[in-house]
Enzyme design. Structure first.
Site, PDB file in Angstrom:
ATOM      1  N   ASP A 130      29.977 -37.050  28.673  1.00  0.00           N
ATOM      2  CA  ASP A 130      28.942 -36.587  27.741  1.00  0.00           C
ATOM      3  C   ASP A 130      29.397 -36.589  26.286  1.00  0.00           C
ATOM      4  OD1 ASP A 130      27.347 -36.143  29.984  1.00  0.00           O
ATOM      5  OD2 ASP A 130      28.106 -34.099  30.222  1.00  0.00           O
ATOM      6  N   LYS A 148      28.463 -41.519  24.562  1.00  0.00           N
ATOM      7  CA  LYS A 148      28.637 -42.968  24.810  1.00  0.00           C
ATOM      8  C   LYS A 148      27.298 -43.699  24.679  1.00  0.00           C
ATOM      9  CE  LYS A 148      30.354 -41.914  28.899  1.00  0.00           C
ATOM     10  NZ  LYS A 148      30.466 -40.446  28.786  1.00  0.00           N
ATOM     11  N   GLY A 206      24.595 -39.649  32.733  1.00  0.00           N
ATOM     12  CA  GLY A 206      23.367 -39.431  31.975  1.00  0.00           C
ATOM     13  C   GLY A 206      23.671 -39.788  30.542  1.00  0.00           C
ATOM     14  N   HIS A 207      23.163 -40.931  30.099  1.00  0.00           N
ATOM     15  CA  HIS A 207      23.476 -41.418  28.750  1.00  0.00           C
ATOM     16  C   HIS A 207      22.214 -41.329  27.887  1.00  0.00           C
ATOM     17  CE1 HIS A 207      27.063 -43.944  30.407  1.00  0.00           C
ATOM     18  NE2 HIS A 207      27.180 -42.656  30.625  1.00  0.00           N
ATOM     19  N   GLN A 214      31.134 -41.599  32.764  1.00  0.00           N
ATOM     20  CA  GLN A 214      32.101 -40.522  32.919  1.00  0.00           C
ATOM     21  C   GLN A 214      33.211 -40.685  31.855  1.00  0.00           C
ATOM     22  OE1 GLN A 214      31.122 -42.168  36.224  1.00  0.00           O
ATOM     23  NE2 GLN A 214      29.424 -40.816  35.790  1.00  0.00           N
TER      24      GLN A 214
END
Ligand code: GDP
Ligand code: IMO
Ligand code: MG
Length: 436
Positions: free
Chosen positions: A17, A20, A44-45, A226
């Protein structure tokens, strides 16, 4: 001498988080191919454009650039139901990716019994809880390693699937017991094929695609999911995810060689966060930690869980810089530190004997012993939110960043001062200078 490839890898340097998604979106404008190579919908991007936020879980974050070709590499896990929902959401926003998407025939699929096993373990009484995302990631990678997984290419032979999932399914049944409510293998396959139907034409040889793209002179952006401290080998084991999220995973997850990597951009926040259990020496359990969480909106993109917050942890970030050979930092969310009277930087850890070190323990038990050594800096009164050049940075912020770069042994390449595309700037003279 061979010249360096102009491809770029973007990798997380903390516990995920870091931001990215913002950087991949920003840089995608300059790349013809964007590739996810590991992880699944535990990622979750977030991409923010003109204040509108989009969360991407399995679709590469170059999606918003219509000229970008999107590749899902062999190291990725796909939950096809979630993937379809994501494609639908994008399509509702006018973003169509179907004509520019290639999914590796070797990518594995996440099945309902993988998710059930993940959640069963995490729900167990006082068990060794990792605080996973509950998306079936661990069990799906376990099935892959146990040679009981289903790959995307297998979906082209649906008549074989029930037999292929049975061995893994039976093992999960034994563990969960006869009362566990699991769909039958036949129902799992029927549903899987329903979700897969519109995707079958997108399945192919991503390794060959990428190699051909390179031959034609096209550029590739690698999107890590990640981060290094969640890497199954180089992270804070056992409180990690089940893939190699640092540089090694890029090679196995694409089938490309080291020659395909030009530069590595390591992404870190100007402070530290972590979701789930495990060591986090810099964690602040007081009002300062709560303020970081509130100002930084530190709630999980995937699960909505509150993220644990603390000062920037230089030892973990330096470890990640070294592990990945990062050429520079994407340093994110500096603006979140605006208005703090003081800003801390963890420069090392003291063990139970009072010895100071900037190296990380390799044994999980030894992490419990550590006390962070924090150097405090005077905060800045002038906000950095939206700042677009080095000269606009308050002197105190510059001093903090100079100390941070020195201790993590990497220069800042991009400084982010807000979630939107235009909030931040490329650091003058770095390897990104002229790229965006
Ligand atoms: P990822 O998993 O590394 O892509 O990061 P996430 O998207 O899960 O979390 C990063 C969050 O920070 C997202 O909500 C971003 O919109 C937001 N963000 C990224 N860069 C900045 C920044 O410089 N400042 C602020 N305030 N928010 C940012
Ligand atoms: P992005 O790509 C933050 C964490 C989980 C848990 C551990 C194992 O958005 O940075 P898993 O479900 O993978 O078995 O959970 O890893 N985790 C993440 N934390 N960002 C992520 O992805 C994460 N993906 C997994 O919270 O601690
Ligand atoms: Mg995230």
């Amino acid at each position: 001498m061979t010249h360096r490839s102009r491809n770029l890898a973007i990798l997380g340097l903390q516990w995920g988080d870091e931001g990215k998604g913002k950087l991949v979106d920003l840089l995608s404008a300059r790349f013809q191919n964007v590739v996810r190579f590991q992880g699944g919908n535990n990622a979750g991007h977030t991409v923010v454009v003109n204040g509108q936020s989009i969360a991407l879980h399995q679709v590469p974050s170059g999606a918003l650039h219509p000229e970008c070709f999107l590749v899902v590499g062999s190291g990725v896990l796909l939950n096809l139901e979630v993937f379809r929902q994501e494609l639908d959401r994008l399509s509702q926003r006018g973003v169509d990716v179907m004509g520019r998407l290639l999914i590796s025939a070797k990518a594995h699929v996440i099945l309902p019994h993988h998710i059930a096993l993940d959640q069963w373990r995490e729900g167990g009484a006082g068990a060794n809880k990792i605080g996973t995302t509950g998306r079936g990631i661990g069990p799906a990678y376990e099935m892959k390693a146990a040679r009981m997984g289903i790959r995307m290419g297998d979906l082209k032979h649906p008549e074989t699937l029930v037999d292929r999932i049975l061995p893994g399914y039976k093992e999960v049944r034994i563990l969960l017991g006869p009362d566990a409510s699991l769909p039958t293998p036949e129902a799992i396959v029927a549903q899987l094929m329903e979700f897969a139907k519109p995707l079958l034409s997108c399945i192919g040889d991503t390794q060959a695609h990428l190699m051909d793209a390179e031959k034609k002179g096209e550029s590739i952006l690698f999107e890590g999911a990640q981060a290094t401290l969640l890497d199954i080998d180089h992270g804070t084991y056992p409180f990690v995810t089940s893939s190699n999220c640092s540089i090694g995973g890029l090679f196995t997850g694409t089938g490309l060689s080291h020659k395909s990597i030009g530069n590595v951009l390591g992404v870190a926040k100007a402070y530290t966060t972590r979701v789930g259990a495990g060591p986090m020496p810099s964690e602040l359990l007081d009002a300062t930690g709560a303020r970081l969480r509130e100002v930084g909106r530190e709630f999980g993109t995937t699960t909505g869980r509150p993220r644990r917050c603390g000062w920037f942890d230089a030892p973990i970030t330096r470890h990640a810089v070294r592990t990945n050979g990062a050429d520079g930092l994407g340093l994110m969310k500096l603006d979140v530190l605006d208005g703090f009277p003081e800003v801390g930087l963890v420069i090392g850890y003291r063990n139970g004997h009072g010895e100071l070190s900037a190296n990380l323990p390799s044994c999980s038990q030894d992490w419990l012993d550590l006390t962070p050594e924090v150097r405090m800096f005077k905060g800045w009164s002038q906000p950095t939110r939206g700042v677009k050049s080095l000269s606009e940075l308050p002197t105190e912020a510059r001093g903090y960043l100079d100390a941070l770069m020195e201790i993590v042994e990497a220069p800042i390449a991009y400084l982010s001062t807000g979630p939107d595309r235009d909030e931040g700037f490329v650091w003058p003279g770095c390897f990104l200078d002229g790229v965006i």
